[in-house]
Design a protein around this motif. Structure first.
Motif, PDB file in Angstrom:
ATOM      1  N   HIS A   6       9.112  -3.836   9.421  1.00 30.05           N
ATOM      2  CA  HIS A   6       9.674  -4.186   8.108  1.00 30.05           C
ATOM      3  C   HIS A   6       8.964  -3.397   7.021  1.00 30.05           C
ATOM      4  N   LYS A   7       9.735  -2.560   6.351  1.00 30.03           N
ATOM      5  CA  LYS A   7       9.180  -1.682   5.323  1.00 30.03           C
ATOM      6  C   LYS A   7       9.999  -1.790   4.047  1.00 30.03           C
ATOM      7  N   VAL A   8       9.329  -1.507   2.949  1.00 27.94           N
ATOM      8  CA  VAL A   8       9.980  -1.463   1.638  1.00 27.94           C
ATOM      9  C   VAL A   8       9.483  -0.202   0.945  1.00 27.94           C
ATOM     10  N   TRP A   9      10.399   0.530   0.329  1.00 28.63           N
ATOM     11  CA  TRP A   9      10.028   1.711  -0.440  1.00 28.63           C
ATOM     12  C   TRP A   9      10.297   1.414  -1.906  1.00 28.63           C
ATOM     13  N   VAL A  10       9.333   1.750  -2.761  1.00 26.93           N
ATOM     14  CA  VAL A  10       9.506   1.508  -4.196  1.00 26.93           C
ATOM     15  C   VAL A  10       9.752   2.827  -4.917  1.00 26.93           C
ATOM     16  N   LYS A  11      10.507   2.737  -5.995  1.00 21.94           N
ATOM     17  CA  LYS A  11      10.807   3.914  -6.805  1.00 21.94           C
ATOM     18  C   LYS A  11       9.537   4.395  -7.501  1.00 21.94           C
ATOM     19  N   PRO A  12       9.471   5.689  -7.831  1.00 20.01           N
ATOM     20  CA  PRO A  12       8.267   6.235  -8.473  1.00 20.01           C
ATOM     21  C   PRO A  12       7.825   5.476  -9.730  1.00 20.01           C
ATOM     22  N   GLY A  13       8.754   4.981 -10.523  1.00 16.46           N
ATOM     23  CA  GLY A  13       8.404   4.247 -11.736  1.00 16.46           C
ATOM     24  C   GLY A  13       7.769   2.892 -11.471  1.00 16.46           C
ATOM     25  N   SER A  14       7.953   2.355 -10.279  1.00 20.66           N
ATOM     26  CA  SER A  14       7.415   1.037  -9.938  1.00 20.66           C
ATOM     27  C   SER A  14       6.136   1.099  -9.109  1.00 20.66           C
ATOM     28  N   GLU A  15       5.761   2.286  -8.672  1.00 21.39           N
ATOM     29  CA  GLU A  15       4.537   2.425  -7.862  1.00 21.39           C
ATOM     30  C   GLU A  15       3.315   1.931  -8.613  1.00 21.39           C
ATOM     31  N   GLN A  16       3.149   2.392  -9.837  1.00 20.55           N
ATOM     32  CA  GLN A  16       1.976   2.026 -10.620  1.00 20.55           C
ATOM     33  C   GLN A  16       1.941   0.525 -10.896  1.00 20.55           C
ATOM     34  N   SER A  17       3.085  -0.056 -11.174  1.00 20.19           N
ATOM     35  CA  SER A  17       3.149  -1.496 -11.413  1.00 20.19           C
ATOM     36  C   SER A  17       2.669  -2.253 -10.178  1.00 20.19           C
ATOM     37  N   GLY A  28      13.034  -1.883  -9.121  1.00 20.81           N
ATOM     38  CA  GLY A  28      12.076  -0.906  -8.616  1.00 20.81           C
ATOM     39  C   GLY A  28      12.185  -0.657  -7.124  1.00 20.81           C
ATOM     40  N   LEU A  29      13.119  -1.333  -6.482  1.00 18.90           N
ATOM     41  CA  LEU A  29      13.298  -1.206  -5.037  1.00 18.90           C
ATOM     42  C   LEU A  29      14.070   0.060  -4.710  1.00 18.90           C
ATOM     43  N   GLY A  30      13.461   0.917  -3.875  1.00 20.75           N
ATOM     44  CA  GLY A  30      14.139   2.133  -3.448  1.00 20.75           C
ATOM     45  C   GLY A  30      14.959   1.878  -2.206  1.00 20.75           C
ATOM     46  N   ARG A  31      14.306   1.379  -1.163  1.00 20.23           N
ATOM     47  CA  ARG A  31      14.970   1.066   0.108  1.00 20.23           C
ATOM     48  C   ARG A  31      14.254  -0.107   0.748  1.00 20.23           C
ATOM     49  N   ILE A  32      14.938  -0.746   1.692  1.00 24.69           N
ATOM     50  CA  ILE A  32      14.341  -1.831   2.475  1.00 24.69           C
ATOM     51  C   ILE A  32      14.933  -1.737   3.875  1.00 24.69           C
ATOM     52  N   THR A  33      14.130  -1.982   4.880  1.00 26.46           N
ATOM     53  CA  THR A  33      14.653  -1.917   6.245  1.00 26.46           C
ATOM     54  C   THR A  33      15.688  -3.008   6.469  1.00 26.46           C
ATOM     55  N   GLU A  34      16.650  -2.692   7.307  1.00 21.06           N
ATOM     56  CA  GLU A  34      17.691  -3.658   7.648  1.00 21.06           C
ATOM     57  C   GLU A  34      17.085  -4.852   8.379  1.00 21.06           C
ATOM     58  N   SER A  35      17.724  -5.962   8.284  1.00 20.64           N
ATOM     59  CA  SER A  35      17.366  -7.218   8.955  1.00 20.64           C
ATOM     60  C   SER A  35      15.969  -7.738   8.605  1.00 20.64           C
ATOM     61  N   VAL A  44       4.553  -1.862   1.943  1.00 25.01           N
ATOM     62  CA  VAL A  44       5.169  -1.215   0.787  1.00 25.01           C
ATOM     63  C   VAL A  44       4.770   0.260   0.777  1.00 25.01           C
ATOM     64  N   PHE A  45       5.781   1.128   0.683  1.00 20.45           N
ATOM     65  CA  PHE A  45       5.585   2.569   0.666  1.00 20.45           C
ATOM     66  C   PHE A  45       6.140   3.159  -0.618  1.00 20.45           C
ATOM     67  N   SER A  46       5.612   4.334  -0.996  1.00 28.91           N
ATOM     68  CA  SER A  46       6.242   5.108  -2.060  1.00 28.91           C
ATOM     69  C   SER A  46       7.449   5.803  -1.433  1.00 28.91           C
ATOM     70  N   MET A  47       8.290   6.406  -2.237  1.00 26.76           N
ATOM     71  CA  MET A  47       9.453   7.121  -1.711  1.00 26.76           C
ATOM     72  C   MET A  47       9.024   8.342  -0.904  1.00 26.76           C
ATOM     73  N   ALA A  48       7.774   8.781  -1.065  1.00 28.46           N
ATOM     74  CA  ALA A  48       7.236   9.906  -0.298  1.00 28.46           C
ATOM     75  C   ALA A  48       6.550   9.430   0.986  1.00 28.46           C
ATOM     76  N   ASP A  49       6.795   8.186   1.378  1.00 25.14           N
ATOM     77  CA  ASP A  49       6.233   7.585   2.605  1.00 25.14           C
ATOM     78  C   ASP A  49       4.709   7.457   2.595  1.00 25.14           C
ATOM     79  N   VAL A  50       4.136   7.268   1.425  1.00 25.08           N
ATOM     80  CA  VAL A  50       2.702   6.998   1.321  1.00 25.08           C
ATOM     81  C   VAL A  50       2.529   5.481   1.276  1.00 25.08           C
ATOM     82  N   PRO A  51       1.759   4.896   2.209  1.00 23.90           N
ATOM     83  CA  PRO A  51       1.565   3.436   2.181  1.00 23.90           C
ATOM     84  C   PRO A  51       0.791   3.015   0.935  1.00 23.90           C
ATOM     85  N   LEU A  52       1.307   2.028   0.217  1.00 19.44           N
ATOM     86  CA  LEU A  52       0.675   1.550  -1.011  1.00 19.44           C
ATOM     87  C   LEU A  52       0.024   0.182  -0.842  1.00 19.44           C
TER      88      LEU A  52
END
Length: 91
Positions: A6-17, A28-35, A44-52
Motif C-alpha cells: 500500500h503506497k501513496v504518492w503526494v504532489k510536489p506542493g504537498s511534500e513539504q507540508s 495533495g494526493l498524486g496516486r494511491i495503490t488500488e484496493s 508515503v512517496f514523492s512523485m519521484a518515488d522517494v520515500p518520505l
C-alpha cells in the motif's frame, strides 16, 4: 520499497507540508495503490518515488475518488523530517 503493498504518492506542493508533520489532503494526493482499505498502513512517496514517511489511510481508494479536495486522505504518522524537528530534544 518494491514489496510494499500500500503506497501513496503526494504532489510536489504537498511534500513539504507532509514533512512538517501535516496530514495529506485529497488536493495533495498524486496516486494511491488500488484496493487500499481505510485505516490501512501506507508508505508515503514523492512523485519521484522517494520515500518520505508513513501514515494511515483515512479513506479507502474508492472513497478517495469521491471526497472533497480538502478532506484528509492520509493521517501522518512519521516522516524523514522527524529527526530535524526533534533534534534538540533527543538524548
Amino acid at each position: 520499497a518494491p514489496p510494499l503493498q500500500h503506497k501513496v504518492w503526494v504532489k510536489p506542493g504537498s511534500e513539504q507540508s507532509f514533512l512538517y508533520g501535516n496530514h495529506v489532503l485529497k488536493s495533495g494526493l498524486g496516486r494511491i495503490t488500488e484496493s487500499t482499505a481505510q485505516y490501512q498502513g501506507v508508505v508515503v512517496f514523492s512523485m519521484a518515488d522517494v520515500p518520505l514517511g508513513f501514515g494511515v489511510a483515512a479513506k479507502s481508494t474508492q472513497e478517495c475518488r469521491k471526497v472533497d479536495p480538502m478532506a484528509i486522505v492520509v493521517f501522518h504518522q512519521a516522516d524523514v523530517g522527524e529527526y530535524v524537528r526533534n533534534e534538540d530534544t533527543l538524548t
